[in-house]
Scaffold this motif. Sequence first.
Motif, PDB file in Angstrom:
ATOM      1  N   ARG A  64      10.056  -4.453   9.160  1.00  0.00           N
ATOM      2  CA  ARG A  64       9.069  -4.085  10.175  1.00  0.00           C
ATOM      3  C   ARG A  64       7.897  -3.317   9.536  1.00  0.00           C
ATOM      4  NH1 ARG A  64      12.565  -2.351  13.292  1.00  0.00           N
ATOM      5  NH2 ARG A  64      12.547  -0.154  12.672  1.00  0.00           N
ATOM      6  N   ALA A  65       8.212  -2.429   8.600  1.00  0.00           N
ATOM      7  CA  ALA A  65       7.162  -1.657   7.940  1.00  0.00           C
ATOM      8  C   ALA A  65       6.241  -2.552   7.118  1.00  0.00           C
ATOM      9  CB  ALA A  65       7.777  -0.581   7.054  1.00  0.00           C
ATOM     10  N   PHE A  66       6.815  -3.628   6.565  1.00  0.00           N
ATOM     11  CA  PHE A  66       5.962  -4.534   5.793  1.00  0.00           C
ATOM     12  C   PHE A  66       5.152  -5.453   6.710  1.00  0.00           C
ATOM     13  CE2 PHE A  66       4.960  -8.392   3.437  1.00  0.00           C
ATOM     14  CZ  PHE A  66       4.332  -7.849   2.320  1.00  0.00           C
ATOM     15  N   ASP A  67       5.790  -5.999   7.712  1.00  0.00           N
ATOM     16  CA  ASP A  67       5.120  -6.988   8.569  1.00  0.00           C
ATOM     17  C   ASP A  67       4.115  -6.349   9.528  1.00  0.00           C
ATOM     18  OD1 ASP A  67       6.611  -8.968   7.383  1.00  0.00           O
ATOM     19  OD2 ASP A  67       8.127  -9.035   8.973  1.00  0.00           O
ATOM     20  N   GLU A  68       4.391  -5.121   9.955  1.00  0.00           N
ATOM     21  CA  GLU A  68       3.564  -4.522  10.993  1.00  0.00           C
ATOM     22  C   GLU A  68       2.935  -3.184  10.602  1.00  0.00           C
ATOM     23  OE1 GLU A  68       6.072  -4.115  14.401  1.00  0.00           O
ATOM     24  OE2 GLU A  68       6.919  -6.147  14.201  1.00  0.00           O
ATOM     25  N   GLY A  69       3.444  -2.558   9.568  1.00  0.00           N
ATOM     26  CA  GLY A  69       3.024  -1.198   9.247  1.00  0.00           C
ATOM     27  C   GLY A  69       1.773  -1.133   8.395  1.00  0.00           C
ATOM     28  N   PRO A  70       1.307   0.086   8.123  1.00  0.00           N
ATOM     29  CA  PRO A  70       0.032   0.254   7.413  1.00  0.00           C
ATOM     30  C   PRO A  70       0.117   0.117   5.897  1.00  0.00           C
ATOM     31  CG  PRO A  70       0.939   2.390   8.019  1.00  0.00           C
ATOM     32  CD  PRO A  70       1.849   1.369   8.632  1.00  0.00           C
ATOM     33  N   TRP A  71       1.307   0.300   5.312  1.00  0.00           N
ATOM     34  CA  TRP A  71       1.381   0.428   3.853  1.00  0.00           C
ATOM     35  C   TRP A  71       0.811  -0.781   3.104  1.00  0.00           C
ATOM     36  CZ3 TRP A  71       1.649   4.285   0.680  1.00  0.00           C
ATOM     37  CH2 TRP A  71       2.024   4.088  -0.649  1.00  0.00           C
ATOM     38  N   PRO A  72       1.216  -2.022   3.402  1.00  0.00           N
ATOM     39  CA  PRO A  72       0.648  -3.149   2.645  1.00  0.00           C
ATOM     40  C   PRO A  72      -0.840  -3.350   2.903  1.00  0.00           C
ATOM     41  CG  PRO A  72       2.634  -3.794   3.828  1.00  0.00           C
ATOM     42  CD  PRO A  72       2.212  -2.472   4.376  1.00  0.00           C
ATOM     43  N   ARG A  73      -1.330  -2.789   3.994  1.00  0.00           N
ATOM     44  CA  ARG A  73      -2.738  -2.989   4.381  1.00  0.00           C
ATOM     45  C   ARG A  73      -3.632  -1.851   3.937  1.00  0.00           C
ATOM     46  NH1 ARG A  73       1.164  -4.529   7.166  1.00  0.00           N
ATOM     47  NH2 ARG A  73       1.288  -6.717   7.832  1.00  0.00           N
ATOM     48  N   MET A  74      -3.049  -0.803   3.423  1.00  0.00           N
ATOM     49  CA  MET A  74      -3.853   0.289   2.875  1.00  0.00           C
ATOM     50  C   MET A  74      -4.616  -0.191   1.650  1.00  0.00           C
ATOM     51  SD  MET A  74      -1.501   3.690   2.795  1.00  0.00           S
ATOM     52  CE  MET A  74      -0.931   4.527   4.261  1.00  0.00           C
ATOM     53  N   SER A  75      -5.697   0.482   1.362  1.00  0.00           N
ATOM     54  CA  SER A  75      -6.372   0.199   0.099  1.00  0.00           C
ATOM     55  C   SER A  75      -5.485   0.656  -1.044  1.00  0.00           C
ATOM     56  CB  SER A  75      -7.711   0.922   0.028  1.00  0.00           C
ATOM     57  OG  SER A  75      -7.523   2.315  -0.171  1.00  0.00           O
ATOM     58  N   ALA A  76      -5.650   0.031  -2.179  1.00  0.00           N
ATOM     59  CA  ALA A  76      -4.863   0.412  -3.354  1.00  0.00           C
ATOM     60  C   ALA A  76      -5.107   1.876  -3.718  1.00  0.00           C
ATOM     61  CB  ALA A  76      -5.216  -0.497  -4.526  1.00  0.00           C
ATOM     62  N   HIS A  77      -6.316   2.349  -3.509  1.00  0.00           N
ATOM     63  CA  HIS A  77      -6.617   3.751  -3.803  1.00  0.00           C
ATOM     64  C   HIS A  77      -5.792   4.673  -2.912  1.00  0.00           C
ATOM     65  CE1 HIS A  77      -9.824   3.088  -6.668  1.00  0.00           C
ATOM     66  NE2 HIS A  77     -10.371   2.201  -5.862  1.00  0.00           N
TER      67      HIS A  77
END
Length: 495
Positions: A64-77
Motif C-alpha cells: 500500500r505504501a508503494f502503490d499509494e503512498g508518497p515515498w516513491p513519488r518524492m523527489s530523490a532529494h
Amino acid sequence: MSITEARPHLRTVRPGQLFIDGAWADAAEGRTIPNLNPADGTVTTQVAAADPADMQRAVRSARRAFDEGPWPRMSAHERGRVLLRAAELIERDAQEIAFLETIDMGKPISVSSGIDLPFVTQAYRYFGGLAAHLDGATRSTGTPTFAYTLHEPVGVVGAITPFNFPLILSTSKLAPALAAGNTVVHKPAEPTPLTALKMAALLAEAGLPEGVLNVVTGPGPELGQTLVDDPGVDKIAFTGSTAVGQSIIRAAAATLKKVTMELGGKSANILFADADLDRAVDDAFWAAFFNTGQYCMAGTRLLVQRSVLAEVTERLVAQAEAVTPADPLLDTTWFGPIAHQAQYDKVVEYVGIGQAEGARLATGGTAFHNPDQPDGLYWRPTIFTDATPDMRISQEEIFGPVLTVLPFDTEQEAVALANSTKYGLAAGVHTRDAKRAHRVAGALAAGTCWVNTYSQFDPRMPMGGYKHSGYGREFGPESMHNYTQVKSVWMDLRE
C-alpha cells in the motif's frame, strides 16, 4: 571496565515488538521468544514471534505504501534528506546501538562502536547522497524519435538478513532500497533482531512515511518462506547460506521475483614467500578470526608457500594462543563468543570432522571456560595444518573461528587451489611483487580481492560473489541497480 558499568542506563532492553505500517504491535497470537546474550546465556528481553499472518500484514502495508503512498513519488532529494537525517540519529544513539549489537550477537563493543557504527553512518550518508544520481540516458536511435531511459524503483523489497553482522547487513539492503524509492519488509535473523528494531524507530523519526519500512521478527524459515511466496513482494534481497539462497531462488521463480544473493564463502588467502611476513601473518590471523570467524568473507583457507610454511604456522599458532576470549562488553575485548547455540554446535562438529579426516590440530579445538561467564558460548581460535584440499574443512563453510592452512609451491598451484571450491566471495594475496599481485588477483574467481591487506570495506565499493557465493552487488553505485528497473521511453518527433 564494561560499557554497562560506565553507562548503567544501557542495562535494560525493552521488549521487542513488530513494526508494521508505522506502528509497534505485538504478534497477532501474542507469542514471544527470548532474546539471549551469547556471552552469558541470560535473557536480555522478549521479542515478538510473528506468524505468517503477521508477515502478510507487513507485506500489505509495504504494498500500500508503494502503490499509494508518497515515498516513491518524492523527489530523490527529499528521500536523500531522510537518509541523511537517519545518519545523524545513528550518531546520536551510537552508544545504545553498539550495546544492542553486542549483547545480541556477541560482537565486541570495540568493534560494534569503532567499526560497525561508523561504517553504517557513512553508508546512510552515501546512499542519501546517491539517491539524486539515478540518472537515465538519452539514446540516438537513428529514427525520428526522442528516446530515453528511466530508472524506477522495483516495488516492495523483502530483505532477509543473517545474524553475524546484523546492523551492517541490514544497512546493505535498506539504504539502497530506500534511496531508490522502494518500500521494504525486513526479516532479521531470529537470534539477532535488536538493532533492526532500533533502526526502524530511527528511520521513522527521520521522516520515513508509514508502511515504507516494516520489521517482522520471529522464526526464520516460516516467515522467510511466507515473504518469498507472497505475490505482493517484487524482490528478495538475501544474505545467508548458499543452501537457503538456492531454496529462495527456486521459490521466487513461481512469482518471477527479482533476487539478489550474497551467499556463503570459503575464501582463500594466499601468502607468498616474498610477502612482508609481519604484516601478512597479522592480516591472515584477523582474516580468519575477525568477528570470531562468523564472517562470510573470512579467509579461512590460508594458502602458504611451502618455503615459509613452518614459520608462518608457528607465528599464527603463537598469536592464536595469546588470545583470551572475554566479555564482549569490556572495552579491551577483541574476541568474543559465538553468536548462538546452533552455530556453536556447528563449530564443534567441524572441529571433530577435521580431526577425523586426518588434519592436525595445531592449536585450539576446545571450548574456553570464562569463569565470570560460565554459560557463554566461547571457543578458542582453532588452526588445522597437514590438511588436504579435498577435506571438508578445506571445502565447506564453517562460519566460526577455524582456520585451515594449506601449502603450495608455485603461483599456478596457488591459483588452482584458491579456485578449487564452489565458492567465490573473496580472496587475499600477499606478495611484494606488484606484477604477481595483479596477475593473481585477476586470475582469482572471487568478487573481492584484497592485496597485502584484508577486510577493507567502504560503502562506495561493491561486494558480492562469483559461483555459489551468489549474484548481485551490495554497496557502491552498482547496488542501486539491484533496486531499480529500467524503462525505455520513445517519443515520436515527426511533424
